[in-house]
Design a protein around this motif. Structure first.
Motif, PDB file in Angstrom:
ATOM      1  N   PHE A  31       0.858  -1.181   0.000  1.00  0.00           N
ATOM      2  CA  PHE A  31       0.000   0.000   0.000  1.00  0.00           C
ATOM      3  C   PHE A  31       0.893   1.228   0.000  1.00  0.00           C
ATOM      4  CE2 PHE A  31      -2.793  -3.107   2.151  1.00  0.00           C
ATOM      5  CZ  PHE A  31      -3.984  -2.909   1.463  1.00  0.00           C
ATOM      6  N   GLY A  32       0.506   2.241  -0.735  1.00  0.00           N
ATOM      7  CA  GLY A  32       1.285   3.478  -0.752  1.00  0.00           C
ATOM      8  C   GLY A  32       0.940   4.286  -1.977  1.00  0.00           C
ATOM      9  N   ARG A  33       1.769   5.303  -2.247  1.00  0.00           N
ATOM     10  CA  ARG A  33       1.549   6.114  -3.448  1.00  0.00           C
ATOM     11  C   ARG A  33       2.614   5.730  -4.462  1.00  0.00           C
ATOM     12  NH1 ARG A  33       0.537   9.384   0.973  1.00  0.00           N
ATOM     13  NH2 ARG A  33      -1.642  10.013   1.038  1.00  0.00           N
ATOM     14  N   ASP A  34       2.153   5.327  -5.642  1.00  0.00           N
ATOM     15  CA  ASP A  34       3.063   4.809  -6.667  1.00  0.00           C
ATOM     16  C   ASP A  34       4.235   5.742  -6.960  1.00  0.00           C
ATOM     17  OD1 ASP A  34       1.289   2.747  -6.777  1.00  0.00           O
ATOM     18  OD2 ASP A  34       0.397   3.302  -8.692  1.00  0.00           O
ATOM     19  N   TYR A  35       4.013   7.063  -6.811  1.00  0.00           N
ATOM     20  CA  TYR A  35       5.054   8.032  -7.174  1.00  0.00           C
ATOM     21  C   TYR A  35       6.050   8.306  -6.041  1.00  0.00           C
ATOM     22  CZ  TYR A  35       1.987  11.170  -4.580  1.00  0.00           C
ATOM     23  OH  TYR A  35       1.216  11.721  -3.601  1.00  0.00           O
ATOM     24  N   GLU A  36       5.775   7.822  -4.842  1.00  0.00           N
ATOM     25  CA  GLU A  36       6.683   8.055  -3.708  1.00  0.00           C
ATOM     26  C   GLU A  36       7.972   7.266  -3.924  1.00  0.00           C
ATOM     27  OE1 GLU A  36       6.431   9.685  -0.668  1.00  0.00           O
ATOM     28  OE2 GLU A  36       4.298  10.059  -0.369  1.00  0.00           O
ATOM     29  N   ARG A  37       9.100   7.884  -3.621  1.00  0.00           N
ATOM     30  CA  ARG A  37      10.401   7.250  -3.816  1.00  0.00           C
ATOM     31  C   ARG A  37      10.481   5.900  -3.095  1.00  0.00           C
ATOM     32  NH1 ARG A  37      14.765   7.432  -0.844  1.00  0.00           N
ATOM     33  NH2 ARG A  37      16.680   6.663  -1.799  1.00  0.00           N
TER      34      ARG A  37
END
Length: 143
Positions: A31-37
């Protein structure tokens, strides 16, 4: 690139189906934001091990902006969170960090991640709800 790609779950229904559909394998969801490093690094790592763990684990990605359904329930406020499910049950793992619900820090190497997934899978098969991680991450410093 191998023959394995990591499927994205685009709705809460898809997340539920992914968790429900596996009888014998561990379901691993990032889970997370695809664009986060951090997510990009974790995704690369997960992609890199997907072929090696495919007999006992299946891996999915879920963007928490696209699918906010679980953000409150699973407290998904970290840039990147990996959660584990077995036979529709949320598997917990003690990493020594005080948070047993999820993996919310970066793992530096593929073998380490394989070891964690394998350990959780073995514990799940024995009916354990909480598994102790093969390594203690309590002394790990935040990047």
């Amino acid at each position: 690139m191998g023959s394995v790609f990591l499927p994205h779950l685009h709705t809460g229904w898809h997340v539920d189906q992914a968790i429900l559909s596996e009888d014998d394998r561990l379901v691993v969801i990032r889970f997370g934001r695809d664009y986060e490093r951090e997510c990009m690094i974790m995704d690369e790592l997960l992609f890199g091990i997907a072929e090696k763990v495919k007999n006992f684990a299946t891996i999915y990605l879920c963007d928490i902006d696209e699918v906010p359904d679980f953000n409150t329930m699973y407290e998904l406020y970290d840039p990147c969170t990996v959660m584990f499910f077995y036979r529709n049950k949320h598997m917990m793992c003690d990493f020594g960090t005080g948070n047993n619900n999820k993996l919310n820090f970066l793992i530096s190497d593929k073998q380490e991640l394989i070891d964690i997934i394998e350990t959780i899978y073995r514990g799940a098969r024995k009916g354990k709800g909480l598994v102790v991680s093969p390594r203690d991450y309590s002394t790990r410093r935040r990047p």
